[in-house]
Motif scaffolding. Sequence first.
Motif, PDB file in Angstrom:
ATOM      1  N   ASP A  21      31.725  41.739  37.287  1.00 18.53           N
ATOM      2  CA  ASP A  21      32.311  42.677  36.333  1.00 18.53           C
ATOM      3  C   ASP A  21      33.174  43.722  37.035  1.00 18.53           C
ATOM      4  OD1 ASP A  21      30.036  43.716  37.517  1.00 18.53           O
ATOM      5  OD2 ASP A  21      29.062  44.307  35.647  1.00 18.53           O
ATOM      6  N   ILE A  22      32.791  44.097  38.251  1.00 16.18           N
ATOM      7  CA  ILE A  22      33.612  45.015  39.048  1.00 16.18           C
ATOM      8  C   ILE A  22      34.913  44.325  39.440  1.00 16.18           C
ATOM      9  CG2 ILE A  22      33.766  46.314  41.203  1.00 16.18           C
ATOM     10  CD1 ILE A  22      31.872  47.565  39.146  1.00 16.18           C
ATOM     11  N   ALA A  23      34.819  43.050  39.807  1.00 14.92           N
ATOM     12  CA  ALA A  23      36.025  42.295  40.158  1.00 14.92           C
ATOM     13  C   ALA A  23      36.986  42.233  38.975  1.00 14.92           C
ATOM     14  CB  ALA A  23      35.645  40.890  40.612  1.00 14.92           C
ATOM     15  N   CYS A  24      36.453  42.030  37.774  1.00 19.17           N
ATOM     16  CA  CYS A  24      37.298  42.012  36.578  1.00 19.17           C
ATOM     17  C   CYS A  24      37.937  43.370  36.343  1.00 19.17           C
ATOM     18  CB  CYS A  24      36.481  41.609  35.349  1.00 19.17           C
ATOM     19  SG  CYS A  24      36.106  39.857  35.247  1.00 19.17           S
ATOM     20  N   ALA A  25      37.178  44.435  36.596  1.00 14.60           N
ATOM     21  CA  ALA A  25      37.694  45.787  36.411  1.00 14.60           C
ATOM     22  C   ALA A  25      38.913  46.035  37.288  1.00 14.60           C
ATOM     23  CB  ALA A  25      36.610  46.816  36.723  1.00 14.60           C
ATOM     24  N   GLN A  26      38.969  45.332  38.428  1.00 18.26           N
ATOM     25  CA  GLN A  26      40.013  45.580  39.419  1.00 18.26           C
ATOM     26  C   GLN A  26      41.149  44.567  39.393  1.00 18.26           C
ATOM     27  OE1 GLN A  26      37.892  45.670  43.156  1.00 18.26           O
ATOM     28  NE2 GLN A  26      36.810  47.570  42.676  1.00 18.26           N
ATOM     29  N   HIS A  27      41.026  43.498  38.607  1.00 24.86           N
ATOM     30  CA  HIS A  27      42.045  42.450  38.600  1.00 24.86           C
ATOM     31  C   HIS A  27      42.725  42.340  37.235  1.00 24.86           C
ATOM     32  CE1 HIS A  27      40.035  41.319  42.326  1.00 24.86           C
ATOM     33  NE2 HIS A  27      41.076  40.556  42.609  1.00 24.86           N
ATOM     34  N   VAL A  28      43.922  41.750  37.244  1.00 22.29           N
ATOM     35  CA  VAL A  28      44.689  41.617  36.008  1.00 22.29           C
ATOM     36  C   VAL A  28      44.938  40.154  35.659  1.00 22.29           C
ATOM     37  CG1 VAL A  28      45.795  43.856  36.188  1.00 22.29           C
ATOM     38  CG2 VAL A  28      46.870  41.882  37.276  1.00 22.29           C
ATOM     39  N   SER A  29      44.201  39.253  36.307  1.00 24.82           N
ATOM     40  CA  SER A  29      44.293  37.838  35.970  1.00 24.82           C
ATOM     41  C   SER A  29      42.895  37.242  36.021  1.00 24.82           C
ATOM     42  CB  SER A  29      45.201  37.098  36.956  1.00 24.82           C
ATOM     43  OG  SER A  29      44.579  37.000  38.227  1.00 24.82           O
ATOM     44  N   ALA A  30      42.753  36.038  35.484  1.00 24.92           N
ATOM     45  CA  ALA A  30      41.469  35.347  35.568  1.00 24.92           C
ATOM     46  C   ALA A  30      41.095  35.160  37.033  1.00 24.92           C
ATOM     47  CB  ALA A  30      41.548  33.994  34.870  1.00 24.92           C
ATOM     48  N   ILE A  31      39.801  35.121  37.292  1.00 26.00           N
ATOM     49  CA  ILE A  31      39.323  34.971  38.663  1.00 26.00           C
ATOM     50  C   ILE A  31      38.148  33.999  38.709  1.00 26.00           C
ATOM     51  CG2 ILE A  31      39.990  37.296  39.427  1.00 26.00           C
ATOM     52  CD1 ILE A  31      36.991  38.092  39.026  1.00 26.00           C
ATOM     53  N   THR A  32      37.948  33.389  39.871  1.00 24.93           N
ATOM     54  CA  THR A  32      36.650  32.792  40.159  1.00 24.93           C
ATOM     55  C   THR A  32      35.932  33.758  41.089  1.00 24.93           C
ATOM     56  OG1 THR A  32      37.542  31.491  42.008  1.00 24.93           O
ATOM     57  CG2 THR A  32      37.397  30.416  39.835  1.00 24.93           C
ATOM     58  N   TYR A  33      34.628  33.827  40.916  1.00 27.41           N
ATOM     59  CA  TYR A  33      33.818  34.811  41.656  1.00 27.41           C
ATOM     60  C   TYR A  33      32.584  34.119  42.189  1.00 27.41           C
ATOM     61  CZ  TYR A  33      31.265  39.146  42.649  1.00 27.41           C
ATOM     62  OH  TYR A  33      30.570  40.169  43.275  1.00 27.41           O
ATOM     63  N   GLN A  34      32.274  34.385  43.446  1.00 28.22           N
ATOM     64  CA  GLN A  34      31.102  33.776  44.068  1.00 28.22           C
ATOM     65  C   GLN A  34      30.546  34.699  45.135  1.00 28.22           C
ATOM     66  OE1 GLN A  34      31.900  29.943  45.963  1.00 28.22           O
ATOM     67  NE2 GLN A  34      29.855  29.225  45.393  1.00 28.22           N
ATOM     68  N   LEU A  35      29.236  34.827  45.166  1.00 32.17           N
ATOM     69  CA  LEU A  35      28.575  35.589  46.221  1.00 32.17           C
ATOM     70  C   LEU A  35      28.250  34.658  47.379  1.00 32.17           C
ATOM     71  CD1 LEU A  35      26.079  37.841  44.201  1.00 32.17           C
ATOM     72  CD2 LEU A  35      28.117  38.591  45.454  1.00 32.17           C
ATOM     73  N   LYS A  36      28.765  34.989  48.554  1.00 33.46           N
ATOM     74  CA  LYS A  36      28.475  34.223  49.757  1.00 33.46           C
ATOM     75  C   LYS A  36      27.881  35.162  50.802  1.00 33.46           C
ATOM     76  CE  LYS A  36      31.781  30.448  49.214  1.00 33.46           C
ATOM     77  NZ  LYS A  36      32.874  29.670  49.857  1.00 33.46           N
ATOM     78  N   ASP A  37      26.637  34.902  51.130  1.00 38.07           N
ATOM     79  CA  ASP A  37      25.909  35.788  52.045  1.00 38.07           C
ATOM     80  C   ASP A  37      25.917  37.225  51.534  1.00 38.07           C
ATOM     81  OD1 ASP A  37      25.381  33.668  53.859  1.00 38.07           O
ATOM     82  OD2 ASP A  37      27.377  33.918  54.729  1.00 38.07           O
TER      83      ASP A  37
END
Length: 302
Positions: free
Chosen positions: A149-165
């Motif tokens: 949700d933070i990533a969405c707050a900061q971006h203006v296009s669709a994103i893929t999001y993944q936690l790595k380590d």
Amino acid sequence: MKKEFYSNGKLLLSGEYAILDGALGLAIPTSYGQSLHVTPTTTGFLEWTSFEENKNIWFSAKLDLTNLSIVSTSDQSVAKTLKSLLLEANEQNPLLLTDSEGFQIETHLTFPTSWGLGTSSTLINNLAQWARVDAYQLLWNAFGGSGYDIACAQHVSAITYQLKDGKPEINKVSFDPKFKDSLYFIHLNQKQSSKEAIANYRKQQFNKDDLLGRISDITNNMVSENILTKFESLMEEHEAILSEILQIPTVKSRIFPDYPNAIKSLGAWGGDFVLAVGNENTLDYFRGKGFKTIIPFSKMAL
């Protein structure tokens, strides 16, 4: 000098629950969001007012600037959450509250608080911008969560999001399917507790690696799919997998069993928005069942 900040709302189209453990999720920033306005004063207080999209005040508080103790508030629970966020931001940047002898702060949502598009995440990202601290760290220290949700707050296009380590990996993607005019977001008029939903997910027994692999594959396929019927199949497969994991019936089987097209839960199951495939005619189905908030994809997505 007055400062203003803005953050986008969020919707997770794939990967709910599993994204916490490292599954790849597809998310979109929304055209709805929240702004933060900070005005220096000489009062010795931090005076906070939060407005809904209709300009009505939904929360207010007055905090002593020296220790952020709550002097007065319209909602004690919300005020305690706000205080903890401010304390955490001040911990990360001790100079935050020394810029002025007081502050008058306003937040302005462009969506109803009941919609679940990120009242908290947009606030956290705005606070992080004001405090000049890491928004993800502020989120994790205060609330927890995956951080998409933070990533969405900061971006203006669709994103893929993944936690790595434990660290976010974010990729901008072009999610503009040919069939987007057949995608609608339906609000269920029910607020679901994310904390309780996550706790239920955590207590289930399942093969985590298998779940993460299957959900990540679906996400990758959803990003690139341009045939509506195949996209519907991906939605239904995602629902079936999580229904088995969570031991919860799908939203379609529970509320809309006679609907002819695919319906997918978004976020914590049982509340907020669902994604439905349909057209202008089939939307009468949802209105007939009392669900009046129906937003086309093109209007929701930023």
